[in-house]
Design a protein around this motif. Sequence first.
Motif, PDB file in Angstrom:
ATOM      1  N   MET A 247      44.119  42.736  36.493  1.00 34.62           N
ATOM      2  CA  MET A 247      44.189  41.273  36.402  1.00 34.62           C
ATOM      3  C   MET A 247      44.170  40.616  37.762  1.00 34.62           C
ATOM      4  O   MET A 247      44.500  41.236  38.768  1.00 34.62           O
ATOM      5  CB  MET A 247      45.503  40.890  35.737  1.00 34.62           C
TER       6      MET A 247
ATOM      7  N   THR B 198      44.405  48.462  45.131  1.00 34.83           N
ATOM      8  CA  THR B 198      44.014  47.127  45.574  1.00 34.83           C
ATOM      9  C   THR B 198      44.509  46.093  44.569  1.00 34.83           C
ATOM     10  O   THR B 198      44.846  46.440  43.430  1.00 34.83           O
ATOM     11  CB  THR B 198      42.487  47.010  45.664  1.00 34.83           C
TER      12      THR B 198
ATOM     13  N   SER C  32      41.510  35.758  31.790  1.00 32.32           N
ATOM     14  CA  SER C  32      41.125  34.617  30.962  1.00 32.32           C
ATOM     15  C   SER C  32      41.864  34.670  29.624  1.00 32.32           C
ATOM     16  O   SER C  32      42.166  35.748  29.119  1.00 32.32           O
ATOM     17  CB  SER C  32      39.615  34.632  30.752  1.00 32.32           C
TER      18      SER C  32
ATOM     19  N   SER D 239      34.651  47.381  40.024  1.00 36.20           N
ATOM     20  CA  SER D 239      35.438  46.393  39.299  1.00 36.20           C
ATOM     21  C   SER D 239      35.459  46.801  37.835  1.00 36.20           C
ATOM     22  O   SER D 239      34.464  46.685  37.140  1.00 36.20           O
ATOM     23  CB  SER D 239      34.805  45.025  39.464  1.00 36.20           C
TER      24      SER D 239
HETATM   25  P1  AMP Z   1      39.389  38.194  34.238  1.00 34.11           P
HETATM   26  O1  AMP Z   1      40.816  38.533  34.331  1.00 34.11           O
HETATM   27  O2  AMP Z   1      38.867  38.219  32.856  1.00 34.11           O
HETATM   28  O3  AMP Z   1      39.028  36.982  35.011  1.00 34.11           O
HETATM   29  O4  AMP Z   1      38.703  39.405  34.994  1.00 34.11           O
HETATM   30  C1  AMP Z   1      39.147  39.785  36.282  1.00 34.11           C
HETATM   31  C2  AMP Z   1      38.072  40.594  36.924  1.00 34.11           C
HETATM   32  O5  AMP Z   1      38.519  41.047  38.207  1.00 34.11           O
HETATM   33  C3  AMP Z   1      37.728  41.832  36.109  1.00 34.11           C
HETATM   34  O6  AMP Z   1      36.333  42.039  36.145  1.00 34.11           O
HETATM   35  C4  AMP Z   1      38.474  42.916  36.848  1.00 34.11           C
HETATM   36  O7  AMP Z   1      37.901  44.188  36.657  1.00 34.11           O
HETATM   37  C5  AMP Z   1      38.376  42.445  38.298  1.00 34.11           C
HETATM   38  N1  AMP Z   1      39.469  42.995  39.107  1.00 34.11           N
HETATM   39  C6  AMP Z   1      40.771  42.726  39.021  1.00 34.11           C
HETATM   40  N2  AMP Z   1      41.474  43.450  39.924  1.00 34.11           N
HETATM   41  C7  AMP Z   1      40.582  44.194  40.591  1.00 34.11           C
HETATM   42  C8  AMP Z   1      40.680  45.156  41.651  1.00 34.11           C
HETATM   43  N3  AMP Z   1      41.859  45.483  42.181  1.00 34.11           N
HETATM   44  N4  AMP Z   1      39.533  45.743  42.082  1.00 34.11           N
HETATM   45  C9  AMP Z   1      38.338  45.412  41.558  1.00 34.11           C
HETATM   46  N5  AMP Z   1      38.178  44.500  40.557  1.00 34.11           N
HETATM   47  C10 AMP Z   1      39.290  43.912  40.080  1.00 34.11           C
END
Ligand code: AMP
Length: 343
Positions: A66, A119, A145, A226
């Motif tokens: 998140m 991360t 979201s 991601s």
């Molecule tokens: P949403 O919460 O629906 O806006 O999606 C958040 C997006 O950020 C998703 O695609 C997650 O996979 C990406 N995300 C969150 N934390 C990380 C992280 N530490 N490294 C890479 N992607 C992340």
Amino acid sequence: MVTKKIKIDSQKATPELLNDAAEIIRSGGLVAFPTETVYGLGADAFNEEAVKKIYKAKGRPSDNPMIVHIADKGDILNVCSEVPPAARLLMEKFSPGPITYILKKNKSVNDTVTAGLDTVAVRIPSDNTARALIKAAGVPIAAPSANLSGKPSPTRAAHVSEDMDGRIECIIDGGDCDIGVESTVIDMTGEFPVILRPGGITIEMIKEYIPSAVENTRLTGDIPKSPGMKYRHYAPNASVTVVEGDKRDAVLKKICSLCEENGGKRIGVILRDKTEFPICADFILYAGRTGSEYASKLFALLRECDDKNAELVIAETDRSEGINTAVRNRIYKSAADNVIQVF
Ligand code: AMP
Ligand code: MG
């Protein structure tokens, strides 16, 4: 559970006015709130049990981390261990705003928020209500979201209610979201910045300050950088077909013939703009001429197609850049990559 509704004029939101919602966050509950991108479903990022409830309410796979939302740049070291100079530069230019930075996490961020990664994704929203809520809560707010996993993201409180009534403690209604697609996600932990998800801050805007920035928004291996990128997203009940091209007449002609071929189905068509073409769909919705208009309406239009019981949605796009890159990224996913290019 009865979901409490709080209506607020976003211009006038203050931490004091959002005290009830902030108390729910502090006591481990879930609050949906508006941001400039889409509505978020928030919990205290430092309370692991509360964050677990988000995955449950959304039906979100637990390997999809998140975004942690903070109110001010000065709070960034509460969640990450270092901020590289390139990240500082981008923050100076684009935050608060629709951009999320992937940074090395610090010890206070639990594994449930980051899905076990080392991360953390951090964003400083510009929306007045979002910032007032974070300030009132006094803790960073973890928030994906506020839709059921796989559904189009909510851009107004009524969409959140459709998916979340009875599942969460509170929904703050601050009106429609400005931008309408989720934030740009940019990985700042490598040699050069990598855009993992296109959004309101475009690659063109980022390259102006960091020319080495690159885009990697497609799956490139078994372990996507991601995790969220591997899931089907933004999908209405109908199947979606995208028709894309730079010559509008050719695009519209293709849409006409798809409508004829699929005559047995209830068809909704999403167009940029009015046309004289005789499109024999059951209904036509209009997304607007500019990329920004399309972005702000896209998810609401996909939900409207469900309300109107479409079985097939055919959507027009073009190949222009800027925010339109984010529109294409979302609509391709809603179509499970069923995209017809017309030349
Ligand atoms: P949403 O919460 O629906 O806006 O999606 C958040 C997006 O950020 C998703 O695609 C997650 O996979 C990406 N995300 C969150 N934390 C990380 C992280 N530490 N490294 C890479 N992607 C992340
Ligand atoms: Mg989402």
